[in-house]
Structures are given as structure tokens and as C-alpha cells.
Design a protein around this motif. Structure first.
Motif, short mmCIF file in Angstrom:
data_model
loop_
_atom_site.label_atom_id
_atom_site.label_comp_id
_atom_site.label_asym_id
_atom_site.label_seq_id
_atom_site.Cartn_x
_atom_site.Cartn_y
_atom_site.Cartn_z
N TRP A 3 0.85 -1.18 0.00
CA TRP A 3 0.00 0.00 0.00
C TRP A 3 0.89 1.23 0.00
CZ3 TRP A 3 -5.37 0.17 0.13
CH2 TRP A 3 -5.99 -1.05 0.28
N LYS A 4 0.62 2.15 -0.86
CA LYS A 4 1.35 3.42 -0.92
C LYS A 4 0.34 4.54 -0.95
CE LYS A 4 5.42 1.57 -1.54
NZ LYS A 4 6.49 1.67 -0.63
N ARG A 5 0.71 5.65 -0.41
CA ARG A 5 -0.12 6.85 -0.52
C ARG A 5 0.60 7.79 -1.47
NH1 ARG A 5 -4.60 7.45 2.65
NH2 ARG A 5 -4.54 9.70 2.50
N ASP A 43 -11.31 12.86 -0.58
CA ASP A 43 -10.87 12.91 0.82
C ASP A 43 -10.95 11.52 1.43
OD1 ASP A 43 -13.51 12.52 2.20
OD2 ASP A 43 -13.95 14.43 1.21
N ALA A 44 -10.35 11.36 2.61
CA ALA A 44 -10.26 10.06 3.26
C ALA A 44 -11.60 9.55 3.78
CB ALA A 44 -9.25 10.15 4.41
N ASN A 46 -14.33 9.37 2.03
CA ASN A 46 -15.12 8.93 0.88
C ASN A 46 -15.60 7.48 1.08
OD1 ASN A 46 -15.14 7.58 -1.99
ND2 ASN A 46 -15.54 9.75 -2.30
N ASP A 47 -16.90 7.26 0.92
CA ASP A 47 -17.48 5.93 1.12
C ASP A 47 -16.93 4.90 0.14
OD1 ASP A 47 -19.02 6.87 3.22
OD2 ASP A 47 -20.80 7.18 1.98
N ARG A 48 -16.72 5.29 -1.10
CA ARG A 48 -16.20 4.35 -2.09
C ARG A 48 -14.75 3.99 -1.80
NH1 ARG A 48 -19.32 7.56 -6.72
NH2 ARG A 48 -21.27 6.42 -6.58
N LEU A 49 -13.98 4.95 -1.32
CA LEU A 49 -12.61 4.67 -0.91
C LEU A 49 -12.62 3.63 0.22
CD1 LEU A 49 -9.54 5.22 -0.84
CD2 LEU A 49 -10.04 7.14 0.69
N SER A 50 -13.46 3.82 1.21
CA SER A 50 -13.56 2.87 2.32
C SER A 50 -13.96 1.49 1.83
CB SER A 50 -14.58 3.35 3.35
OG SER A 50 -14.16 4.57 3.92
N VAL A 74 -5.33 10.50 -2.47
CA VAL A 74 -6.45 10.99 -1.68
C VAL A 74 -6.18 12.43 -1.25
CG1 VAL A 74 -7.79 10.63 0.43
CG2 VAL A 74 -6.95 8.66 -0.87
N GLY A 75 -7.20 13.27 -1.42
CA GLY A 75 -7.06 14.66 -1.02
C GLY A 75 -6.49 15.51 -2.14
#
Length: 134
Positions: A3-5, A43-44, A46-50, A74-75
Motif C-alpha cells: 500500500w502506498k499513498r 478525501d479520506a 469517501n465511502d467508495r474509498l472505504s 487521496v485529497g
């Protein structure tokens, strides 16, 4: 599965430019070695991101077997913006993009992509079929 941001790789074929552009492309570090799932959201919260994170959490072995790296954009930070700009993604909406080892976008969705869809798409790629034969 890694995982990378915000930070990734593309090839010269996609960019249509020389080596210096590849080095500055936010996905270039993965070119030729990893497939990348870019998960972009405004943004963090976000329901779809989750939902995408949750779906991928149970699929780590399959992702690792397929050299799949997850990168989140994100963001509105500079790295996230650079990734979205490189892939032509909107800043105000969720997108998931599967990028092949060749740097090409293989699958783009405005909804979370189920792991089985990711894996079947990857397994159909010529490079992956070669990997499975070895």
C-alpha cells in the motif's frame, strides 16, 4: 500487496516522451515490475474509498501473487494531484484505475473494483499468462 499513498509509474509508450518525463511521472517507479491499482478520492472519508480498502483487505495474497501494488491518491496534496493529472482523473470524485506493468490503464471505474474482477483482468493479460507458465 503493498500500500502506498500517492507516488507511482508509467512507461514512455503512454507518455509519448523521453526518459526525463518518465522519471518525473508519479507512477514511474513501478514500470516493468508491478501492476498498480490507483485508488483516487477527494478525501479520506469517501465511502467508495472505504469500500475499496475493505474489499482489498481480504485479497492480499492474490494481490501479492500478481505483483499488484495499491497506491492511494487521496485529497488535494501535490502527489495525489500529480497522480490524478497523469491519469486524467477528476479531483472531486472516486476513481479506481488498474495500471499494467507496461504502464497502460487496463481498467477504470467510478465504483470500487471487486478483487475478483481485478484478478481476472490481470490474469487475462499476456504478461501475466507468461508469468503463470513459469
Amino acid at each position: 500487496m503493498v500500500w502506498k499513498r500517492a507516488g507511482l509509474a508509467m512507461s514512455a509508450v503512454i507518455l509519448g516522451t523521453g526518459a526525463s518525463a518518465i522519471e518525473s511521472h508519479p507512477l514511474s517507479r513501478y514500470a516493468g515490475t508491478s501492476r498498480v491499482l490507483v485508488v483516487a478520492a477527494p478525501d479520506a472519508r469517501n465511502d467508495r474509498l472505504s469500500a475499496q480498502r475493505q474489499a482489498l483487505a481480504s485479497a492480499r495474497t492474490g494481490a501479492s501473487e500478481r505483483d499488484l501494488v495499491i497506491v492511494e491518491a487521496v485529497g488535494d496534496g501535490p502527489e495525489a494531484a500529480a497522480i490524478r493529472r497523469a491519469l486524467g482523473l477528476p479531483a472531486d470524485a472516486f476513481r479506481a484505475v488498474l495500471v499494467g506493468k507496461d504502464g497502460g490503464a487496463k481498467l477504470t471505474s467510478a465504483e470500487p473494483i471487486p478483487p475478483q474482477t481485478l484478478f481476472s483482468t490481470i490474469d487475462a493479460m499476456p504478461m501475466r499468462r507468461d508469468e503463470m507458465r513459469r
